[in-house]
Design an enzyme around this catalytic site. Sequence first.
Site, mmCIF file in Angstrom:
data_model
loop_
_atom_site.group_PDB
_atom_site.id
_atom_site.type_symbol
_atom_site.label_atom_id
_atom_site.label_comp_id
_atom_site.label_asym_id
_atom_site.label_seq_id
_atom_site.Cartn_x
_atom_site.Cartn_y
_atom_site.Cartn_z
ATOM 1 N N CYS A 10 0.823 -1.105 -0.072
ATOM 2 C CA CYS A 10 0.071 0.024 -0.107
ATOM 3 C C CYS A 10 0.759 1.218 -0.089
ATOM 4 C CB CYS A 10 -1.253 0.091 1.221
ATOM 5 S SG CYS A 10 -2.403 0.933 1.003
ATOM 6 N N HIS A 29 -3.284 -4.749 1.852
ATOM 7 C CA HIS A 29 -2.741 -4.947 3.196
ATOM 8 C C HIS A 29 -2.633 -6.609 3.255
ATOM 9 C CE1 HIS A 29 -2.159 -0.921 5.002
ATOM 10 N NE2 HIS A 29 -3.051 -0.797 4.174
ATOM 11 N N GLU A 51 -1.031 -8.107 5.575
ATOM 12 C CA GLU A 51 -0.711 -8.605 6.922
ATOM 13 C C GLU A 51 -1.906 -8.503 7.731
ATOM 14 O OE1 GLU A 51 -0.575 -5.874 5.399
ATOM 15 O OE2 GLU A 51 -0.709 -3.916 6.774
HETATM 16 N N1 GLN Z 1 -3.591 6.457 0.681
HETATM 17 C C1 GLN Z 1 -2.326 5.942 1.430
HETATM 18 C C2 GLN Z 1 -1.471 6.792 0.797
HETATM 19 O O1 GLN Z 1 -1.352 7.475 -0.138
HETATM 20 C C3 GLN Z 1 -1.925 4.727 1.292
HETATM 21 C C4 GLN Z 1 -3.173 4.064 2.460
HETATM 22 C C5 GLN Z 1 -2.366 2.833 2.962
HETATM 23 O O2 GLN Z 1 -1.284 2.535 3.181
HETATM 24 N N2 GLN Z 1 -3.439 1.990 3.164
HETATM 25 O O3 GLN Z 1 -0.068 6.951 1.243
#
Ligand code: GLN
Length: 196
Positions: A79, A170, A172
């Site tokens: 992410c 995610h 995890e």
């Molecule tokens: N939208 C977040 C960002 O731009 C990332 C979101 C996440 O890691 N769950 O950093």
Amino acid sequence: MTKIGVLGLQGAVREHVQSIKVSGAEAIVIKKKEQLDEIDGLVLPGGESTTMRRLIDQYDFFTPLQQFGKQGKPIFGTCAGLILLAKEIVGQKQSHLGLMDIKIERNGFGRQRESFEAKLTITGVADDFEAVFIRAPYIEEVGKHVETLAFNQGKCVAAREGNYLCSAFHPELTRDHRLMQYFINMVEESKKHLAS
Ligand code: GLN
């Protein structure tokens, strides 16, 4: 034992530590750049990429992280971690570590739809992977050495390029540790190569 670090500046650190342990490797929370020398692979967790970048600069991690990857040691960005790895971010002049040849769209599934789950096929990993997306990015374009591994709603959400692995979701946050096991295999392979 294979040692996997989790960058511990911000975000979902504890959950990754747990996932690494359950998957049979040693987990180390990385808070100082010197600790990078102790580990065989590194996870960049989810969280907030702009905040994480600020802390990376503040704690002098930027160049050491790039060097870690360029040495051939595996990095898994989830992410926000994927955003940190990308060479290009849609709508932003500057990227962060720029280690993976991918162009990404932040909050690509819409800000309104904060989080959702989807069952994914991940090449080489699973065909029934329950993935949790939280304000997730997606991968809009990949370079020619990048292998796309999973799609959701027609958008690429996981990819690999050599020693780099990333997921927009995610892994995890569930009990399914198969993607982490895939990463640990990458780290074990690279350990053999780097030793020989
Ligand atoms: N939208 C977040 C960002 O731009 C990332 C979101 C996440 O890691 N769950 O950093």
